[in-house]
Design a protein around this motif. Structure first.
Motif, PDB file in Angstrom:
ATOM      1  N   LYS A   1       0.838  -1.197   0.000  1.00  0.00           N
ATOM      2  CA  LYS A   1       0.000   0.000   0.000  1.00  0.00           C
ATOM      3  C   LYS A   1       0.872   1.246   0.000  1.00  0.00           C
ATOM      4  CE  LYS A   1      -3.921   2.116   2.428  1.00  0.00           C
ATOM      5  NZ  LYS A   1      -4.842   1.986   3.590  1.00  0.00           N
ATOM      6  N   ASP A   2       0.556   2.187  -0.861  1.00  0.00           N
ATOM      7  CA  ASP A   2       1.328   3.425  -0.956  1.00  0.00           C
ATOM      8  C   ASP A   2       0.600   4.563  -0.254  1.00  0.00           C
ATOM      9  OD1 ASP A   2       3.487   2.409  -2.424  1.00  0.00           O
ATOM     10  OD2 ASP A   2       2.371   2.587  -4.298  1.00  0.00           O
ATOM     11  N   ILE A   3       1.288   5.200   0.671  1.00  0.00           N
ATOM     12  CA  ILE A   3       0.790   6.388   1.355  1.00  0.00           C
ATOM     13  C   ILE A   3       1.893   7.435   1.281  1.00  0.00           C
ATOM     14  CG2 ILE A   3       0.104   7.384   3.574  1.00  0.00           C
ATOM     15  CD1 ILE A   3      -1.130   4.766   4.331  1.00  0.00           C
TER      16      ILE A   3
ATOM     17  N   VAL B   1       5.554   0.394  13.821  1.00  0.00           N
ATOM     18  CA  VAL B   1       6.089  -0.509  12.800  1.00  0.00           C
ATOM     19  C   VAL B   1       6.471  -1.830  13.455  1.00  0.00           C
ATOM     20  CG1 VAL B   1       7.742  -0.741  10.919  1.00  0.00           C
ATOM     21  CG2 VAL B   1       7.072   1.542  11.709  1.00  0.00           C
ATOM     22  N   ALA B   2       5.912  -2.928  12.960  1.00  0.00           N
ATOM     23  CA  ALA B   2       6.173  -4.235  13.557  1.00  0.00           C
ATOM     24  C   ALA B   2       6.900  -5.149  12.578  1.00  0.00           C
ATOM     25  CB  ALA B   2       4.861  -4.888  13.997  1.00  0.00           C
ATOM     26  N   TYR B   3       8.028  -5.683  13.020  1.00  0.00           N
ATOM     27  CA  TYR B   3       8.798  -6.701  12.293  1.00  0.00           C
ATOM     28  C   TYR B   3       9.132  -6.283  10.856  1.00  0.00           C
ATOM     29  CZ  TYR B   3       6.155  -8.888  16.060  1.00  0.00           C
ATOM     30  OH  TYR B   3       5.558  -9.154  17.266  1.00  0.00           O
TER      31      TYR B   3
ATOM     32  N   LEU C   1      10.628  -0.139   5.877  1.00  0.00           N
ATOM     33  CA  LEU C   1      11.204   1.041   6.528  1.00  0.00           C
ATOM     34  C   LEU C   1      11.471   2.154   5.522  1.00  0.00           C
ATOM     35  CD1 LEU C   1      13.681  -0.524   9.118  1.00  0.00           C
ATOM     36  CD2 LEU C   1      11.507   0.624   9.579  1.00  0.00           C
ATOM     37  N   ASP C   2      11.917   1.787   4.327  1.00  0.00           N
ATOM     38  CA  ASP C   2      12.130   2.802   3.293  1.00  0.00           C
ATOM     39  C   ASP C   2      10.811   3.469   2.915  1.00  0.00           C
ATOM     40  OD1 ASP C   2      14.810   2.266   3.282  1.00  0.00           O
ATOM     41  OD2 ASP C   2      14.821   1.196   1.371  1.00  0.00           O
ATOM     42  N   LYS C   3       9.749   2.678   2.835  1.00  0.00           N
ATOM     43  CA  LYS C   3       8.436   3.235   2.510  1.00  0.00           C
ATOM     44  C   LYS C   3       8.015   4.246   3.578  1.00  0.00           C
ATOM     45  CE  LYS C   3       5.230   0.522   0.891  1.00  0.00           C
ATOM     46  NZ  LYS C   3       4.798   1.156  -0.383  1.00  0.00           N
ATOM     47  N   ILE C   4       8.248   3.907   4.828  1.00  0.00           N
ATOM     48  CA  ILE C   4       7.870   4.798   5.925  1.00  0.00           C
ATOM     49  C   ILE C   4       8.720   6.062   5.915  1.00  0.00           C
ATOM     50  CG2 ILE C   4       7.902   5.003   8.452  1.00  0.00           C
ATOM     51  CD1 ILE C   4       7.065   1.968   8.401  1.00  0.00           C
ATOM     52  N   ASP C   5      10.010   5.915   5.625  1.00  0.00           N
ATOM     53  CA  ASP C   5      10.882   7.092   5.552  1.00  0.00           C
ATOM     54  C   ASP C   5      10.421   8.069   4.480  1.00  0.00           C
ATOM     55  OD1 ASP C   5      12.488   6.272   7.607  1.00  0.00           O
ATOM     56  OD2 ASP C   5      14.085   5.476   6.332  1.00  0.00           O
ATOM     57  N   ASN C   6       9.741   7.554   3.459  1.00  0.00           N
ATOM     58  CA  ASN C   6       9.301   8.405   2.354  1.00  0.00           C
ATOM     59  C   ASN C   6       7.959   9.087   2.611  1.00  0.00           C
ATOM     60  OD1 ASN C   6      11.586   7.669   0.929  1.00  0.00           O
ATOM     61  ND2 ASN C   6      10.561   6.055  -0.237  1.00  0.00           N
ATOM     62  N   ILE C   7       7.270   8.702   3.681  1.00  0.00           N
ATOM     63  CA  ILE C   7       5.980   9.316   4.003  1.00  0.00           C
ATOM     64  C   ILE C   7       6.221  10.660   4.684  1.00  0.00           C
ATOM     65  CG2 ILE C   7       3.824   9.074   5.293  1.00  0.00           C
ATOM     66  CD1 ILE C   7       4.168   6.051   5.126  1.00  0.00           C
ATOM     67  N   ARG C   8       5.574  11.686   4.200  1.00  0.00           N
ATOM     68  CA  ARG C   8       5.758  13.031   4.737  1.00  0.00           C
ATOM     69  C   ARG C   8       4.784  13.305   5.887  1.00  0.00           C
ATOM     70  NH1 ARG C   8      10.482  12.625   2.976  1.00  0.00           N
ATOM     71  NH2 ARG C   8      10.751  12.764   0.718  1.00  0.00           N
TER      72      ARG C   8
END
Length: 234
Positions: free
Chosen positions: A67-69, A78-80, A86-93
């Protein structure tokens, strides 16, 4: 995991942090420990794309690798995770807070180093982020960040050439740098994770004396002197 949801509840005292994400690599990660903490009903709802209410305070929605957000105003638990998540989360503003619960700390050490993350419950350090190991390299990265189009990273040949030439000039000036530290700085300063990885790859190859093909970089011959001057004033 229970402490993680407790962390969300603590943040929920702030009304601006009551919309949370639970991030996992795949749906199957909901089974086991997470299901034991939340209960089958909440997990079933998450699998169906429905948020659940944590103690009627925090609304928790699910995020997976698929899923893209692009923006989320609130915390993320963030679990496991793997690197892709983690890269996806780093890219979320606009994310306000992130708590990562890993399988092992070794798997997320690069992320800890990038964000200077601290263990949950540790004394909060309100000082500015640690200084870059070499301020001249940091000034070079500031110049690169100002020069390239961050929406495409170094996808354009001229932007890639600028990155290649930058590290060649640093190497020629005998200025050492840590490619992992370079990547972390870029991620913290608005670069997409994949683009930061690409710059890190270039930095590593040039540091190791390996050949990197590119067009002319376009930095002035005395650019390192300018970076040194700026570093001395910072």
């Amino acid at each position: 995991m229970a402490r993680g949801f407790g962390w969300l509840l603590d943040l929920g005292r702030n009304e601006n942090k009551r919309a949370a994400l639970l991030a996992i690599p795949i749906m199957d990660n909901l089974n086991g420990v997470i299901a034991e903490v939340l209960g089958d009903s909440a997990v079933k709802g998450l699998k169906q794309g429905k948020p659940f209410s944590l103690n009627s305070v925090v609304s928790v929605s699910l995020l997976t690798e698929r899923k893209d957000i692009f923006r989320h105003q609130g915390p993320i638990l963030v679990a496991y995770p793997n690197k892709k998540l983690l890269d996806k989360i780093d890219n979320i503003r606009e994310v306000t807070d992130v708590l990562v619960i890993p399988w092992s700390f070794g798997e997320i050490q690069y992320w800890i180093d990038t964000w200077h993350a601290r263990e949950l419950g540790a004394t909060e350090n309100r000082q500015a982020e640690p200084a870059f190991s070499d301020p001249v390299v940091e000034e070079a990265l500031k110049s690169l960040t100002s020069r390239v189009n961050l929406s495409t990273g170094i996808g354009h040949p001229m932007d890639r050439a600028a990155a290649v030439d930058l590290f060649r000039k640093l190497k020629a000036a005998k200025i050492a740098y840590d490619p992992s530290e370079v990547r972390g700085w870029l991620v913290r300063h608005g670069w997409e994770s994949d683009d930061a990885d690409a710059v890190k790859d270039i930095a590593e190859k040039i540091s190791q004396g390996r050949s990197v093909r590119s067009e002319m970089g376009g930095w002035a011959d005395d650019i390192v002197d300018l970076w040194r001057e700026r570093a001395s004033k910072s």
